[in-house]
Scaffold this motif. Structure first.
Motif, mmCIF file in Angstrom:
data_model
loop_
_atom_site.group_PDB
_atom_site.id
_atom_site.type_symbol
_atom_site.label_atom_id
_atom_site.label_comp_id
_atom_site.label_asym_id
_atom_site.label_seq_id
_atom_site.Cartn_x
_atom_site.Cartn_y
_atom_site.Cartn_z
ATOM 1 N N TRP A 1 46.652 32.763 41.750
ATOM 2 C CA TRP A 1 46.076 33.698 42.708
ATOM 3 C C TRP A 1 46.906 33.688 43.988
ATOM 4 O O TRP A 1 46.879 32.719 44.750
ATOM 5 C CB TRP A 1 44.630 33.313 43.024
ATOM 6 C CG TRP A 1 43.623 33.813 42.042
ATOM 7 C CD1 TRP A 1 43.376 35.117 41.713
ATOM 8 C CD2 TRP A 1 42.695 33.037 41.270
ATOM 9 N NE1 TRP A 1 42.359 35.197 40.790
ATOM 10 C CE2 TRP A 1 41.918 33.932 40.501
ATOM 11 C CE3 TRP A 1 42.435 31.667 41.173
ATOM 12 C CZ2 TRP A 1 40.919 33.504 39.642
ATOM 13 C CZ3 TRP A 1 41.436 31.232 40.312
ATOM 14 C CH2 TRP A 1 40.697 32.148 39.556
ATOM 15 N N GLY B 1 43.356 31.601 45.696
ATOM 16 C CA GLY B 1 42.048 32.179 45.398
ATOM 17 C C GLY B 1 41.273 31.249 44.502
ATOM 18 O O GLY B 1 41.619 30.071 44.326
ATOM 19 N N TRP C 1 38.544 33.713 50.483
ATOM 20 C CA TRP C 1 39.625 32.730 50.434
ATOM 21 C C TRP C 1 40.731 33.016 51.446
ATOM 22 O O TRP C 1 41.599 32.186 51.626
ATOM 23 C CB TRP C 1 40.240 32.688 49.037
ATOM 24 C CG TRP C 1 39.378 32.085 47.984
ATOM 25 C CD1 TRP C 1 39.374 30.780 47.563
ATOM 26 C CD2 TRP C 1 38.409 32.758 47.166
ATOM 27 N NE1 TRP C 1 38.459 30.600 46.564
ATOM 28 C CE2 TRP C 1 37.854 31.800 46.288
ATOM 29 C CE3 TRP C 1 37.959 34.076 47.084
ATOM 30 C CZ2 TRP C 1 36.866 32.127 45.352
ATOM 31 C CZ3 TRP C 1 36.980 34.392 46.161
ATOM 32 C CH2 TRP C 1 36.442 33.427 45.303
#
Length: 641
Positions: free
Chosen positions: A246, A268, A278
């Motif tokens: 992520w 994330g 996040w």
């Protein structure tokens, strides 16, 4: 003077009531009008969620008097429950699931959504500001008698409830572009979970406030988008994982995507609760991000992600820019979860909230040790070791301590190296704890996360056993006094382990999944959000139905390696008590020691102080009986056979 006593019998100043008091967990933090606000779960008030504001002069003010409870049931895990617009506080209320508004000048509270036709039958979450004075949200409504009879849509709440769109079965709250011309949100459909794949949707906002047809700008097959924020009228920022991690991307309205700082790191995480955050833009190409749970700054000009130098090792997915830094909820190896502000230039940490945790001398608190262990398939298994710690006690020479293998929930979740009074309750009495990030855990990239694909009940069980065996081999743990414990998905792994492995002498199984076939849409014993989760964890139905039977702990209740303690909330809609009921019924009269404690008014996870105290003291008594040590000061747990 230091005394000598067997492990497990050490006298500790940490009581179960202390652990419950520390359970006043802050959550859902944001900045409104230059002031830091947050929600706060309070075990001492029957688990209600209060709202707290830190005023400019540093004093704290409760913004909702009891019995108001700012919590909702969307996805059963709940989502972002409050929003401040001007002088109005909007919030979801647990008892009836309606949205209310409090006038911050007069204090008057009034509902803005209608009474549902059935109790808690219509729920709202992820409250967001729309154009003008509108409030947008996700609405979740029951459509029939089954737990999975649910529909969702995006709605505007001002002047009545007006439907805006319904692109997918699951949705996050819509967010308005700075110019008010577009709305963006995330959506996904079964059988995908949001960490498998989601779609970033954008639609034009028409003159009458309705949404036009949506377009998908990012995400889709094999790509998960877990958060979005508008950057400008023509671009968004989003966390997505096309390369298996992520990372933060810029997405333009024509669908072009740019990775702002390509890193093999998780910025994330799994979207268990809609409204989680996040990242937060700081301006001038800098963004506050969570780098595998640690606060960091992403500099898109330098394409770097740099951790902020603090001792805080885990941040909740709810933070916001504040002053010269970031306000959020964080914990560290020597600090419990608390509301803090961090200066990004100096790393200076200022506590904003009032801790409810008792002051415990540091010598009784274990400092987690980050470890890795070799797994049976050659994978490296991360774990955090919490050894026994008590400055007043040592064990007799040559004695090894009992150890608890702690299994996190999810299973798409993880542990963090932080102070945990739940663990300290045991370690200060001479019982070690090891928290295992088995295959399938988050924080290590998609490949590690997908080690559990169609392997739940296999990889997780083997990884936990490998860690336990390593502790024995290294001379850290007593091989005759190993137990496994966990709740929810961790309860499943604990039950699967005690019925298939022979390394454990006991298991504590909290609000578990025990019968996989019935924890599905067709089985009817779970909620809509996770009703097809097992298709990724076990396999598609009906093709792999035999696998569901073979991996269900209930099918192997006669093969327990040792006694089991079950702890279950009676109002749990995620892992309902029917599952534990059947397992316990299968044990009656079989001569297998076990105990089953149920708690009225508790849902998934325990929120009331009295429940937390009873459960923790029962667990200590349970281990004392199984491992052969006295547990004075706690009620004796009766074991059935």
């Amino acid at each position: 003077m230091v005394g000598t006593s067997p492990f497990g019998t050490w006298t500790s100043p940490i009581t179960a009531a202390d652990v419950a008091a520390a359970g006043s967990s802050p959550q859902w933090l944001d900045v409104a009008g230059g002031e830091v606000w947050w929600a706060e779960g309070r075990p001492s008030e029957d688990g209600r969620v209060a709202l707290v504001r830190r005023k400019a002069d540093g004093t704290l003010e409760d913004m909702l008097p009891a019995p108001w409870n700012a919590r909702n049931r969307v996805h059963e895990y709940g989502g972002r429950p409050w929003l401040v617009r001007g002088r109005s506080l909007f919030f979801t209320n647990w008892s009836d699931q309606r949205v209310y508004v409090r006038d911050l000048d007069s204090g008057e509270i009034s509902p803005i959504t209608p009474e549902p036709p059935t109790p808690q039958g219509v729920r709202y979450a992820d409250l967001r500001p729309g154009p003008g004075d509108e409030v947008w949200a996700v609405r979740e409504a029951g459509t029939g008698p089954r737990r999975t009879d649910i529909r969702r849509d995006l709605v505007a709440l001002t002047g009545g409830v007006r439907s805006l769109a319904a692109s997918h079965h699951f949705l996050t709250g819509p967010q308005s572009s700075p110019d008010g011309r577009h709305a963006a949100w995330l959506g996904w459909d079964h059988p995908a979970m949001p960490w498998d794949e989601t779609e970033l949707c954008v639609a034009e906002i028409s003159a009458d406030g309705t949404f036009g047809p949506h377009r998908v700008l990012a995400g889709g097959r094999g790509i998960s988008v877990c958060q979005l924020d508008w950057e400008s009228p023509g671009s968004l920022l989003a966390l997505l994982d096309p390369e298996g991690w992520w990372n933060l991307h810029r997405i333009t309205l024509d669908g072009r995507a740019e990775n702002l700082a390509p890193v093999e790191a998780e910025l994330g995480g799994p979207l268990w609760k809609i409204g989680a955050r996040w990242f937060a833009p700081l301006g001038d190409g800098r963004h506050a991000v969570l780098n595998s749970g640690r606060l960091a700054v992403l500099d898109e000009k330098a394409q770097t992600v740099t951790d902020v130098p603090t001792t805080l090792t885990a941040w909740a997915t709810t933070f916001a820019p504040s002053g010269t830094g970031v306000a959020g909820i964080a914990a560290g190896p020597e600090r419990d979860l608390t509301v803090v502000q961090v200066d990004l230039g100096t790393g200076t940490v200022t506590e904003l909230g009032e801790s409810t945790a008792p002051a415990v001398p540091a010598g009784y608190l274990p400092v987690p040790r980050t470890r890795t262990f070799a797994g049976p398939d050659g994978e490296t298994i991360p774990a955090y070791l919490y050894p026994p710690a008590n400055p007043d006690q040592v064990a007799p020479e040559g004695e090894l301590p009992p150890y608890l293998v702690h299994v996190h929930g999810g299973p798409t979740g993880r542990n963090f190296p932080v102070l945990d009074l739940d663990f300290a309750y045991f370690t200060s009495r001479g019982i070690g704890v090891v928290a295992v990030d088995y295959g399938g855990s988050t924080g290590y990239g998609r490949r590690y996360r997908e080690r559990l694909r169609e392997q739940w009940g296999v990889v997780d069980v083997r990884d936990c056993a490998a860690v336990a065996e390593a502790l024995v081999t290294e001379g850290i743990a007593d091989p005759a006094r190993l137990a496994i414990r966990g709740g929810s998905a961790g309860g499943f792994t604990s039950a699967a382990a005690i019925t298939t492995e022979r390394i454990y002498r006991a298991a504590t199984v909290k609000f578990p999944i025990l019968d996989l076939s019935n924890w599905t849409t067709g089985g009817g014993e779970t909620h809509d959000f996770e009703s097809r989760y097992l298709e990724g964890l076990i396999g598609p139905l009906p093709e792999t139905r035999r696998r569901y039977l073979d991996r269900s702990p209930l099918a192997h209740a006669d093969r327990l390696a040792g006694p089991v303690l079950f702890l279950q909330g009676l109002d749990d809609q995620i892992c309902p008590p029917e599952q534990a009921d059947r397992f316990v019924a299968a044990l009656r009269g079989k001569g297998i020691p076990h105990a089953y404690l149920t708690f009225a008014g508790e849902q998934h996870g325990f929120r009331k102080a009295e429940t937390m105290i009873t459960a923790l003291e029962a667990e200590l008594s349970f281990y004392g009986q199984v491992f052969g040590f006295a547990t004075p000061g706690v009620p004796h747990l009766e074991l059935c056979r």
